[in-house]
Design an enzyme around this catalytic site. Structure first.
Site, short mmCIF file in Angstrom:
data_model
loop_
_atom_site.label_atom_id
_atom_site.label_comp_id
_atom_site.label_asym_id
_atom_site.label_seq_id
_atom_site.Cartn_x
_atom_site.Cartn_y
_atom_site.Cartn_z
N SER B 138 9.68 24.41 42.57
CA SER B 138 9.17 23.76 43.78
C SER B 138 9.56 22.30 43.78
CB SER B 138 7.66 23.88 43.83
OG SER B 138 7.13 23.02 44.82
N TYR B 151 -0.45 21.83 40.17
CA TYR B 151 0.57 22.81 40.55
C TYR B 151 1.95 22.23 40.25
CZ TYR B 151 3.58 25.52 43.71
OH TYR B 151 4.58 26.28 44.23
#
Lengths: 478, 245
Positions: B138, B151
């Protein structure tokens, strides 16, 4: 209590956003979930399923600020396909666009299609959509063999023409108010090509249009008329009659038709743009975009020519045209609804029984023409016999669809006037396009409403499934 | 291509699997819910998959089962040549801060389990002359942000691992693709405010598939995020502390 607190929203992975139908009026804020697996929240909270949002009015608008909307378009898997019979089972979020992309190259076409392919199968069932072939084939529901619903109490029910028939008939055209449609089995129709043979013919007035539709309907699977709403007097109802059928393999050019070029409307049109002259100019410009349209328009747009030579049947393009130009001309313009400006528009669609005939249609058109700025173009079609589904819209007769730019009370008053004419004629309006009709008027239009209510109350006694429309038209608690 | 895909039932994995199936790649869908895998496999077959479509069980929370899952993929495809991992865990920052067990689970799935699986697959591919390993990291791993660093850290670890894997196995014919999506409108991001440059799964899948075909080591999707992240990486700490995005 329908409204979600902001903390609840966050933990449920939801956000509050403005939700409107394709007409962009009315708008209400709702909590929109877009799951890949269709499932009702276990807490019994009120909910409204919504497909791709192409119904015009308030059918897929939250019943109250913050109410939960379950958008189904991500649940779009094909579950099974019978290659011999063309029977397709899919999740309710699968779109007609996707069906066309996947199955048309193999010779299968949706049995019934509305004027846009950006609709989900679940939405087609909930609105019991019809197309240019209603006079011959009926509406979408006729081709549905089986539905899987998750009903208000959370249980999963299968229904069909022979199984839980009442729930089945209440769900077809039931505007998503009987349960969450999760899976649909429908029959596609076999076609030999992705091309259409289309004929267009200018007609000088309403009588000729109605006769033309009737005659064309005997031989052609698809018929539709476009009426010029700026014409008055003797010319009232003049327009273009179109007849179409799927081209055979021999008639079709080699290979699939080219993909349509997509334009987009980058911003909301300012309201001055909606003045009749400019709007008409836009319509003409749009037609010029499409080769075959260009051809047809060029030949027939000169109305006086049509009037001078009424006996001569001018034939339109005989060479096959791509299916999307015939079925989905407006899909070529992304977000075309923005052309009606920030305040949006209503689409008014009604059907009047054949018995009421030309006088009723003429009265409706006259009212719209009198209103002046109301509509530039109307679509007129013949409908065949009505279906067994309680709330299904079409009935044998003539249907008329008009765009009405939304201008507040003035536009609503016009709709109520039109409704009065429709009721007097024994007709009804189409819920997938309605945002204004009063409950007492709707009750007069739909004789089977009480039957439908009984079935709905059995499966959803607390009206867990509700929309702005069901609050307005059926009196549900917001 | 003969690909084993972890996460093909949902979101970007679903979009990617459809593209691959339609162009004729053979696929094994790996996941933990057998019923879901079955529906997705049938979806691909009916949509016109021209290669094999099979399913096998794999749970990212159980690394002990990875070898068996890869064996099953090998059996179904007569030795797969590509592993794609789109599956991952996601939770909003606040819930991870509140719930250490939840945080542990997310770190385990996104970093530990994915790294173990990719390492095992790379070794296997190297052993038979090469192949491709593609995993979804990501942009959140490119630079820590106060609003989602937990995250982000799991993905930063994964990005570093994939970069290393690429360097270490390049000579043995294994190509490693690290996909770094910015915001993509999938079920995973539902409910989050949609930032500028948000992508649609289908468009993203096309870019990713091209990267897999070419063995591009790092690919940003939508591609604009390469430049967005370049700018964000260049921001000094003092600025990062003050801008709360």
């Amino acid at each position: 209590m329908a409204e979600l607190k902001s903390a609840e929203l966050k933990s449920a992975g939801l956000s509050l956003e403005p939700v409107a139908g394709w007409g962009r009026h009315p708008v209400e804020r709702g909590a929109v979930a877009r799951p890949e697996r269709l499932q009702l929240p276990p807490d019994g909270r009120p909910v409204l399923p919504r497909g791709l949002g192409r119904s015009y009015g308030d059918a897929a608008v939250p019943a109250a600020p913050g109410a939960l909307i379950l958008e189904t378009a991500r649940a779009d898997r094909v579950v099974a396909f019978d290659r011999e019979r063309g029977t397709l089972t899919c999740e309710a979020g699968l779109s007609l666009a996707e069906i066309l992309r996947v199955f048309l190259p193999r010779g299968w076409f949706p049995p019934v299609t509305p004027g846009t392919k950006f609709v989900t199968v679940g939405g087609c069932v909930a609105c019991d959509v019809h197309g240019k072939n209603h006079h011959r084939d009926g509406s979408f529901g006729h081709f549905v063999d089986r539905l899987v619903l998750q009903v208000a109490d959370g249980s999963v029910v299968e229904c069909g023409p022979a199984r839980e028939r009442e729930l089945f008939l209440a769900t077809i055209g039931g505007m998503g108010l009987t349960g969450l449609i999760t899976e649909v089995t429908l029959r596609l129709q076999p076609v030999e090509s992705a091309w259409m043979v289309v004929e267009t013919e200018p007609v000088p007035g309403l009588g000729a249009m109605l006769d033309g539709l009737w005659d064309a309907g005997k031989d052609w699977p698809y018929t539709v008329g476009w009426i010029d709403c700026l014409a008055r007097g003797a010319a009232l109802g003049r327009g273009i009659l179109m007849r179409g059928r799927h081209a055979s393999q021999a008639e079709a050019p080699a290979g699939p038709p080219p993909e349509p070029r997509r334009l987009a409307v980058p911003f909301d049109a300012p309201e001055w743009l909606l003045s009749p002259v400019l709007m008409r100019g836009f319509n003409a410009a749009y037609y010029w975009k499409h080769a075959w349209w260009k051809h047809a328009w060029w030949k027939h747009a000169w109305w006086s020519h049509a009037r001078r030579t009424p006996a001569r049947r001018t034939r339109g393009a005989a060479r096959p045209v791509p299916y999307h130009g015939f079925f989905y001309p407006l899909d070529a313009i992304g977000d075309w609804n923005r052309l009606y400006g920030r305040r949006g528009f209503l689409q008014y669609q009604c059907v009047v029984p054949r018995a009421a005939g030309a006088p009723a249609v003429a009265e409706l058109l006259e009212r719209v023409v009198e209103a002046g700025t109301a509509s530039f173009l109307a679509v007129i079609k013949d409908c065949g016999p009505e279906s067994d589904a309680y709330l299904s819209f079409p009935l044998e007769g003539t249907t008329l669809a008009l765009d009405l730019p939304y201008r507040g009370a003035r536009t609503e008053a016009l709709v109520h006037e039109l409704n009065a004419t429709v009721i007097a004629a024994g007709g009804r309006v189409y819920l997938a396009k309605d945002a204004v009709t009063r409950p007492e008027d709707f009750a007069l239009m739909v004789p089977r409403l009480a039957e439908w209510r009984k079935v709905r109350d059995r499966w959803d006694p607390e009206h867990r499934f509700r929309s702005a429309q069901s609050v307005r038209v059926l009196g549900d608690t917001p | 291509m003969k690909a084993a895909v972890v996460g093909a039932t949902r979101g970007m994995g679903r979009a990617l699997a459809r593209l691959m199936a339609e162009r004729g790649d053979a696929l094994v869908l790996l996941g933990r819910d057998a019923a879901e895998l079955e529906v997705s496999a049938r979806d691909l077959l009916v949509r016109g998959a021209r290669g094999v479509v099979a399913t096998a069980r794999l749970d990212l929370a159980e690394p002990a089962g990875f070898a068996a899952a890869l064996d099953a993929a090998d059996r179904a495809l007569a030795a797969f040549d590509t592993l794609v991992v789109t599956a991952g865990d996601f939770a909003p920052q606040e819930s991870l801060e509140r719930d250490p067990a939840r945080l542990g689970r997310l770190l385990d799935v996104n970093f530990t389990a994915t790294a173990v699986l990719c390492q095992q697959a790379a070794e296997r591919l190297a052993g038979r002359g090469g192949g491709t390993v593609c995993a979804f990291s990501s942009v959140a791993g490119d630079r820590a942000r106060q609003s989602n660093y937990l995250y982000g850290a799991s993905k930063a670890g994964l990005s570093a691992f994939l970069e290393g894997l690429h360097l270490a196995y390049a000579d043995r014919g294994v190509r490693v693709v690290c996909v770094r999506p910015g915001f993509v409108k999938t079920a995973m991001t539902a409910g989050l405010p949609v930032p500028p440059f948000a992508g649609e799964p289908d468009a993203v899948a096309r870019v990713v598939l091209r990267a897999i075909d070419h063995g591009t080591p790092v690919v940003y999707v939508p591609p604009i995020w390469r430049w967005v992240m370049l700018a964000i990486r260049l921001l000094p700490h003092a600025v990062m502390r003050r801008v709360r995005f």
